[in-house]
Design an enzyme around this catalytic site. Sequence first.
Site, PDB file in Angstrom:
ATOM      1  CB  ALA A 105      33.351  28.987  51.328  1.00 38.50           C
ATOM      2  CE  LYS A 106      37.544  35.488  48.705  1.00 35.77           C
ATOM      3  NZ  LYS A 106      36.751  36.587  49.255  1.00 35.77           N
TER       4      LYS A 106
END
Length: 414
Positions: A105-106
């Site tokens: 994720a980011k």
Amino acid sequence: MSATHKSLDVVRSYYEEAVKVLQVNEGVASLIWSTDREIRVQIPIVRDNGVLEVYKGYRVQHNNARGPYKGGFRYHPTVDAAEVTALAVLMTLKTALVDVPFGGAKGGIAIDPKKFSQRELEQITRRFTNGIMPVIGIYEDIPAPDVNTNPQIMAWFMDEYSRKHGYSPAIVTGKPIEVGGSQGRNEATGLGVAIVTEQLCKTLKQDLKGKTVIIQGYGNVGSNAARCLAERGAIIVGISDVGGGKYSPKGIDLEKALQVQKEDGSLQKLDSAESLTNEQLLEKPCDILVPAALDGVLTGENAPRIQAKMIIEGANAPTTDDADQIFEQRGILVVPDILANAGGVTASYFEWVQNLQQLSWPLDEVRHRLQIKMTSAFEATWKMAQKYHTTLRKAAYLLAVKRVADATVLRGYH
Ligand code: GLU
């Protein structure tokens, strides 16, 4: 996924090549490529002067086939959905490559943190935490620091989450030691860069001792990489920050550089070295180049003039695909981002494990475990590159995509 960004196109082309070589089923390949969830949140902030402003924050959860979503969040004016998506995919591949039980994720907020006071940054961080609260959790999505975010910001994040859920240090990694952070997490990305550089030299039967190194970016990754490489006998001849570069063929005084940076907020007053632009610094003579700032700095335009023989990607996506091809033709070895800078997320994994067990490991233990993880990921990547007669980047993608695809098929998708 709808977003487009040059880094995303580059990641996609390597992904598709890996999928083809591995003969991953077409449906599974497109399932893995598409992001699981993308959210955009509104962040209102009352500035110190009383004016209300609104910013945008993002969290992109790409894939969780191998474990909870994992990845940092950054505060930078260029942050948008597309950039965050590309970086989220890289996290899925990175956690798979170093074999920690996470997905990718980011996140980020489109601000320049230098323009905000500490009180304002705290408010922004707490609003962001609240905005993404419905989709995160200690077994769901665990954020961490990235460009321009730091342990203090992680402490505010942890505190805001804990107010709603009870004390939850495992909700975020990269925290200060005082509030459940791990020994060695802060230096881990830079130390990981040094470990893979040492392994590469060893594999090539070369000595890291005496090799000259240029590091672009002197933030958390660059400054720790410089120190750890110097401890292993390399000579750091160039460093830089947003204000420009410093070059000295005899070697930069790293202690002095840190001191100048601390006192002045910039390296520019370091007078014992030649001043030049960031772009010029990349092209100066050296054995090893470590881009440790932002993406897209090594391009088809400057790649023919790069003098280094090895490039270690401390930053995420610093090399464009045309630059990559030029480096391959020129026999310049590139250790890709998903391997070279994976020390950070590996130590994040150690921090999460300690938080879940309410333990705290000594620094030596963290360093020792990091050495083992990074060395085995490097060796596996090197072996794969030999087997398929390909670059380290393509080999790293092969290993990572295979692990994500295997987990996806085993878990099923009905
Ligand atoms: N932001 C770092 C990265 O790009 C660390 C992520 C983490 O520790 O979750 O790998």
